[in-house]
Design a protein around this motif. Structure first.
Motif: not given
Length: 340
Positions: A149-155, A162-169, A172-181
């Motif tokens: 909830k409430n995404t505020v930053d992405i990196m 570079q194929n690892q992506l992070f989103v600050a929520n 939710s008090y969480t950081i989502s770790h996304i694999d862009t592959r």
């Protein structure tokens, strides 16, 4: 006399062999470009910088609405206009508009973006819970990834990561770790209250984040101090988290305004009551560097300098000590800067 002459020749030869092969570039000799967005204008300017001298000021783009952020990636510049529900894309060489990404149908306000590979941009939106993929080659939105909830930053990570992506929520008090592959969330990290800013450390192995704390922005509850944390990107584990502040009486009230991590492995966080430096190697010590109130901060990788916003000034800080080296003076307050 022959011996003296021979000794003198040897000394001269040794001295010449010790001379550096390359010229040492000083701030006053090196000319570089800084893009700025004034607070009271919906425009981007470019200026040449040499030492503390500014010259050749040009308006390179003007919008009908507020410009939130600007990103430079490869041969294009991406201009985020939340109130217009759009991202304008400029040619990097001549600043001509080449395309626009329109989110008006979805009524989504873009606030930050990252580039997971050469063909895909990842966009987050104000008070949202998704990441939208934009196909750079085909110039169209592709798919979405659900996050917190409430995404505020992405990196994205650096280099091979570079194929690892992070989103600050933030909510939710969480950081989502996304694999862009795979474009899937590989892990959700539970972090300190209200994560807000993300950065890579210079080794590329760690993600650094700053949490705002409760009772600030849109996060309710009693006021709490801010925090910093460190994630091992490869192992997908939390390395450490700790509270940080200027240690003043009003620390619980202080709000962080950004985050940069220098090549010397120091994290710098401007608060509303001072500038704090954190050791990113041991996760134990932090220091209040100055009482300057900076509203934004950015790292100039090429020059290994920190650029900090203070009203109509840009303070150029040493990336080890955080102390002011020189000041760039503008005729109006700035809201955003980025080096070229």
């Amino acid at each position: 006399m022959k011996h003296i002459s021979l000794i003198s020749s040897i000394i001269l030869l040794l001295l010449s062999s010790c001379a550096p092969e390359e010229n040492v570039v000083t701030p006053n000799q090196d000319v570089w470009t800084l893009f700025t967005i004034p607070i009271n204008e919906n425009a981007i300017y470019s200026e040449k910088v040499s030492g503390s001298t500014l010259s050749d000021r040009k308006k390179i783009f003007e919008s009908t609405s507020t410009i939130r952020k600007v990103y430079v990636y490869r041969d294009q510049i991406y201009v985020l206009n939340p109130e217009l529900y759009s991202i304008t894309i400029l040619n990097r060489s001549n600043y001509a508009v080449v395309n626009a990404i329109d989110f008006s149908q979805q009524q989504k306000k873009p606030i930050s973006m990252a580039f997971g590979n050469a063909t895909t941009a990842y966009v987050i939106f104000e008070k949202d819970s998704i990441v939208m993929l934009y196909d750079i080659l085909n110039k169209k939105t592709a798919s979405i990834i659900k996050v917190g909830k409430n995404t505020v930053d992405i990196m994205t990570g650096n280099g091979d990561r570079q194929n690892q992506l992070f989103v600050a929520n933030m909510e939710s008090y969480t950081i989502s770790h996304i694999d862009t592959r795979t474009n899937r969330v590989e892990k959700e990290y539970a972090v300190l209250t209200a994560p807000k800013f993300l950065s890579n450390d210079p080794t590329g192995a760690k993600l650094v984040f700053v949490s705002e704390g409760a009772g600030k922005s849109s996060i309710g509850g009693d006021r709490g101090t801010s925090g910093i944390g460190f994630i091992d990107i490869d192992k997908k584990i939390m390395l450490a988290q700790m509270s940080i502040s200027t240690r003043d009486a009003d620390s619980a009230e202080a709000i962080p305004a950004g985050l940069v991590v220098s090549a010397n492995e120091w994290a710098f966080i401007p608060f509303s009551n001072g500038l704090v430096r954190v050791d990113t190697r041991e996760y134990k010590t932090y220091t209040t560097i100055s009482r300057n109130i900076y509203t934004g901060i950015m790292y100039n990788d090429r020059r290994r300098e920190i650029l900090a916003l203070k009203g109509n000034e840009v303070h150029v800080l040493n990336d080890n000590s955080g102390l002011v080296q020189r000041v760039l003076q503008y005729n109006q307050p700035l809201q955003f800067i980025f080096p070229q």
